[in-house]
Design a protein around this motif. Structure first.
Motif, PDB file in Angstrom:
ATOM      1  N   GLU A  63       0.703  -1.354   0.046  1.00 50.32           N
ATOM      2  CA  GLU A  63      -0.026   0.005  -0.142  1.00 50.32           C
ATOM      3  C   GLU A  63       0.929   1.112   0.051  1.00 50.32           C
ATOM      4  O   GLU A  63       0.492   2.148  -0.586  1.00 50.32           O
ATOM      5  CB  GLU A  63      -1.074   0.038   1.322  1.00 50.32           C
ATOM      6  N   ALA A  64       2.040   1.344   0.877  1.00 50.76           N
ATOM      7  CA  ALA A  64       2.664   2.437   0.957  1.00 50.76           C
ATOM      8  C   ALA A  64       3.392   2.659  -0.773  1.00 50.76           C
ATOM      9  O   ALA A  64       3.631   4.020  -0.889  1.00 50.76           O
ATOM     10  CB  ALA A  64       3.927   2.067   1.910  1.00 50.76           C
ATOM     11  N   LEU A  65       3.827   1.637  -1.012  1.00 52.30           N
ATOM     12  CA  LEU A  65       4.668   2.063  -2.332  1.00 52.30           C
ATOM     13  C   LEU A  65       3.777   1.799  -3.700  1.00 52.30           C
ATOM     14  O   LEU A  65       4.133   1.781  -4.821  1.00 52.30           O
ATOM     15  CB  LEU A  65       5.642   0.587  -2.371  1.00 52.30           C
ATOM     16  N   HIS A  66       2.447   1.603  -3.379  1.00 54.83           N
ATOM     17  CA  HIS A  66       1.478   1.424  -4.569  1.00 54.83           C
ATOM     18  C   HIS A  66       2.131   0.167  -5.692  1.00 54.83           C
ATOM     19  O   HIS A  66       1.944   0.339  -6.826  1.00 54.83           O
ATOM     20  CB  HIS A  66       1.478   2.611  -5.506  1.00 54.83           C
ATOM     21  N   ALA A  67       2.576  -1.106  -4.903  1.00 54.38           N
ATOM     22  CA  ALA A  67       2.991  -2.227  -5.741  1.00 54.38           C
ATOM     23  C   ALA A  67       1.640  -2.621  -6.402  1.00 54.38           C
ATOM     24  O   ALA A  67       0.587  -2.889  -6.056  1.00 54.38           O
ATOM     25  CB  ALA A  67       3.537  -3.166  -4.782  1.00 54.38           C
ATOM     26  N   TYR A 212      11.986  -2.621 -10.114  1.00 59.97           N
ATOM     27  CA  TYR A 212      11.546  -1.744 -11.215  1.00 59.97           C
ATOM     28  C   TYR A 212      10.075  -1.566 -11.672  1.00 59.97           C
ATOM     29  O   TYR A 212       9.549  -0.891 -12.275  1.00 59.97           O
ATOM     30  CB  TYR A 212      12.377  -2.276 -12.502  1.00 59.97           C
ATOM     31  N   ARG A 213       9.314  -2.583 -11.203  1.00 68.26           N
ATOM     32  CA  ARG A 213       8.119  -2.688 -11.552  1.00 68.26           C
ATOM     33  C   ARG A 213       7.143  -1.705 -10.622  1.00 68.26           C
ATOM     34  O   ARG A 213       5.992  -1.598 -10.849  1.00 68.26           O
ATOM     35  CB  ARG A 213       7.433  -4.143 -11.291  1.00 68.26           C
ATOM     36  N   LEU A 214       7.816  -1.048  -9.573  1.00 67.70           N
ATOM     37  CA  LEU A 214       6.738  -0.270  -8.828  1.00 67.70           C
ATOM     38  C   LEU A 214       6.686   1.214  -9.567  1.00 67.70           C
ATOM     39  O   LEU A 214       7.394   1.619 -10.627  1.00 67.70           O
ATOM     40  CB  LEU A 214       7.600   0.535  -7.770  1.00 67.70           C
ATOM     41  N   PRO A 215       5.683   1.904  -9.454  1.00 61.80           N
ATOM     42  CA  PRO A 215       5.165   3.112 -10.276  1.00 61.80           C
ATOM     43  C   PRO A 215       6.332   4.336 -10.360  1.00 61.80           C
ATOM     44  O   PRO A 215       6.770   4.403  -9.049  1.00 61.80           O
ATOM     45  CB  PRO A 215       4.006   3.536  -9.582  1.00 61.80           C
ATOM     46  N   GLY A 216       6.891   4.672 -11.257  1.00 58.80           N
ATOM     47  CA  GLY A 216       8.058   5.713 -11.233  1.00 58.80           C
ATOM     48  C   GLY A 216       9.445   5.156 -10.852  1.00 58.80           C
ATOM     49  O   GLY A 216      10.342   6.247 -10.751  1.00 58.80           O
ATOM     50  N   SER A 217       9.572   3.931 -10.667  1.00 60.16           N
ATOM     51  CA  SER A 217      11.128   3.615 -10.374  1.00 60.16           C
ATOM     52  C   SER A 217      11.674   2.864 -11.610  1.00 60.16           C
ATOM     53  O   SER A 217      11.109   2.985 -12.768  1.00 60.16           O
ATOM     54  CB  SER A 217      10.868   2.192  -9.363  1.00 60.16           C
ATOM     55  N   PHE A 225      19.487  -6.440 -14.752  1.00 59.27           N
ATOM     56  CA  PHE A 225      19.065  -5.424 -15.857  1.00 59.27           C
ATOM     57  C   PHE A 225      19.721  -4.224 -15.820  1.00 59.27           C
ATOM     58  O   PHE A 225      20.010  -3.787 -14.608  1.00 59.27           O
ATOM     59  CB  PHE A 225      17.742  -5.310 -15.858  1.00 59.27           C
ATOM     60  N   THR A 226      20.382  -3.513 -16.894  1.00 63.78           N
ATOM     61  CA  THR A 226      20.864  -2.417 -16.813  1.00 63.78           C
ATOM     62  C   THR A 226      19.692  -1.251 -17.247  1.00 63.78           C
ATOM     63  O   THR A 226      19.977  -0.109 -17.015  1.00 63.78           O
ATOM     64  CB  THR A 226      21.788  -2.328 -18.281  1.00 63.78           C
ATOM     65  N   ARG A 227      18.578  -1.469 -17.648  1.00 62.37           N
ATOM     66  CA  ARG A 227      17.850  -0.793 -17.873  1.00 62.37           C
ATOM     67  C   ARG A 227      16.376  -1.652 -17.577  1.00 62.37           C
ATOM     68  O   ARG A 227      16.276  -2.928 -17.860  1.00 62.37           O
ATOM     69  CB  ARG A 227      17.560  -0.231 -19.170  1.00 62.37           C
ATOM     70  N   ALA A 228      15.230  -1.109 -17.270  1.00 64.03           N
ATOM     71  CA  ALA A 228      14.124  -1.706 -16.944  1.00 64.03           C
ATOM     72  C   ALA A 228      13.474  -2.568 -18.111  1.00 64.03           C
ATOM     73  O   ALA A 228      13.584  -1.699 -19.413  1.00 64.03           O
ATOM     74  CB  ALA A 228      13.047  -0.806 -16.382  1.00 64.03           C
ATOM     75  N   PRO A 229      13.165  -3.708 -17.918  1.00 61.70           N
ATOM     76  CA  PRO A 229      12.526  -4.392 -19.107  1.00 61.70           C
ATOM     77  C   PRO A 229      11.186  -3.859 -19.537  1.00 61.70           C
ATOM     78  O   PRO A 229      10.371  -3.381 -18.788  1.00 61.70           O
ATOM     79  CB  PRO A 229      12.507  -5.904 -18.594  1.00 61.70           C
ATOM     80  N   ARG A 230      10.907  -3.880 -20.952  1.00 59.15           N
ATOM     81  CA  ARG A 230       9.606  -3.352 -21.343  1.00 59.15           C
ATOM     82  C   ARG A 230       8.382  -4.191 -20.940  1.00 59.15           C
ATOM     83  O   ARG A 230       7.311  -3.717 -20.493  1.00 59.15           O
ATOM     84  CB  ARG A 230       9.718  -3.041 -22.912  1.00 59.15           C
ATOM     85  N   SER A 231       8.584  -5.341 -20.899  1.00 56.46           N
ATOM     86  CA  SER A 231       7.571  -6.444 -20.709  1.00 56.46           C
ATOM     87  C   SER A 231       7.760  -6.820 -19.448  1.00 56.46           C
ATOM     88  O   SER A 231       8.633  -7.192 -18.710  1.00 56.46           O
ATOM     89  CB  SER A 231       7.893  -7.912 -21.625  1.00 56.46           C
ATOM     90  N   SER A 232       6.500  -6.749 -18.840  1.00 55.93           N
ATOM     91  CA  SER A 232       6.414  -7.292 -17.270  1.00 55.93           C
ATOM     92  C   SER A 232       6.397  -8.791 -17.272  1.00 55.93           C
ATOM     93  O   SER A 232       6.707  -9.198 -15.953  1.00 55.93           O
ATOM     94  CB  SER A 232       4.704  -6.842 -16.803  1.00 55.93           C
ATOM     95  N   ALA A 233       6.873  -9.648 -18.373  1.00 56.30           N
ATOM     96  CA  ALA A 233       7.225 -10.934 -18.333  1.00 56.30           C
ATOM     97  C   ALA A 233       8.216 -11.200 -17.454  1.00 56.30           C
ATOM     98  O   ALA A 233       8.817 -12.224 -16.986  1.00 56.30           O
ATOM     99  CB  ALA A 233       6.954 -11.710 -19.494  1.00 56.30           C
ATOM    100  N   HIS A 234       9.379 -10.114 -17.583  1.00 57.43           N
ATOM    101  CA  HIS A 234      10.372 -10.004 -16.910  1.00 57.43           C
ATOM    102  C   HIS A 234      10.261 -10.111 -15.584  1.00 57.43           C
ATOM    103  O   HIS A 234      11.336 -10.378 -14.950  1.00 57.43           O
ATOM    104  CB  HIS A 234      11.641  -9.107 -17.396  1.00 57.43           C
ATOM    105  N   GLY A 235       9.367  -9.650 -15.076  1.00 58.68           N
ATOM    106  CA  GLY A 235       9.152  -9.541 -13.556  1.00 58.68           C
ATOM    107  C   GLY A 235       9.343 -10.759 -12.797  1.00 58.68           C
ATOM    108  O   GLY A 235       9.455 -10.843 -11.564  1.00 58.68           O
TER     109      GLY A 235
END
Length: 238
Positions: A63-67, A212-217, A225-235
């Motif tokens: 809730e605090a991080l809007h996960a 990286y899957r948190l909003p704005g992170s 990863f060197t950059r956030a993956p575009r696909s959430s499948a990497h999560g």
């Protein structure tokens, strides 16, 4: 040959306080009624106040991080608790030459608190400050049963969790600095539970904590990863 001079553990573990919030450990002043012990948490026993403590904590963090999903909050909550335990043990090993017995039955944990107000040690019992003892106390006494709980009840990959543990360990070592902290860290990273969790040269993770899957992170400094993956499948990496 370097001569190391150590002092006995003091009842308040005062040497930890100047090191920062994640290193400090309260030994007095636990709330009344006392929060559940970490032993009860690992056994997934419900309490009258929080229900299942780890589920309460995951919900609070989420809730605090809007996960966007509980698994992300579970990973972040896990890494924070791992960092607390490593920091206390390593901080004492470096500054006292001994560590307190951090048996889960002696540690009260408030899942509604925040570091450094989340842990209380009910008795200060000295143990050796070597890597083997730290591994037995932190890795086997805490992080192994915690990983089993999160994997079985919250669908968090074990590879991700051991990556969290290794990352939290290296973070504590960096904060402490010095040859002794680095030597202890190197020995602990060679433990079978952590070996392979990090690249041995760069100390980058071989799994992702899902931050990286948190909003704005973005990605963490040691992420695989060197950059956030575009696909959430990497999560699901871990």
């Amino acid at each position: 040959m370097v001569l190391l001079l150590f002092v006995d553990l003091d009842p308040a573990l005062a040497a930890l306080r100047p090191l920062g919030a994640f290193f400090a450990l309260r030994t007095t002043g636990a709330p009344d009624p006392a929060p559940p012990t970490l032993a009860r948490t690992y056994e997934n026993q419900a309490s009258d106040v929080y229900g299942h403590s780890i589920t309460f904590r995951i919900r609070k963090v989420g809730e605090a991080l809007h996960a966007p999903e509980p698994r992300i909050a579970a990973s972040i909550a896990h890494q924070a608790l791992a960092a607390r335990l490593w920091s206390v043990a390593l901080g004492c090993a470096v500054h006292y030459g001994r560590i307190p017995d951090l048996d889960p039955r002696l540690l009260d944990w408030d899942p509604d608190g925040s570091a450094p107000d989340d842990l209380w040690l009910s008795a200060v019992r000295p143990l050796p400050g070597d890597a083997a003892t730290i591994a037995a106390v932190v890795l086997q006494g805490h992080l192994e049963p915690l990983a089993a709980l999160l994997h079985d009840h919250h669908r968090v990959a074990t590879g991700l969790l051991w990556g969290n543990a290794a990352s939290a360990l290296t973070g504590a070592v960096r904060q402490l600095g010095g040859d002794r902290a680095r030597a202890l860290g190197a020995e602990l990273l060679a433990h079978p539970l952590l070996a392979g969790a990090l690249d041995p040269v760069t100390l980058r993770r071989r799994s992702c904590c899902l931050y990286y899957r948190l909003p704005g992170s973005g990605v963490c400094g040691d992420c695989c990863f060197t950059r956030a993956p575009r696909s959430s499948a990497h999560g699901a990496s871990g």
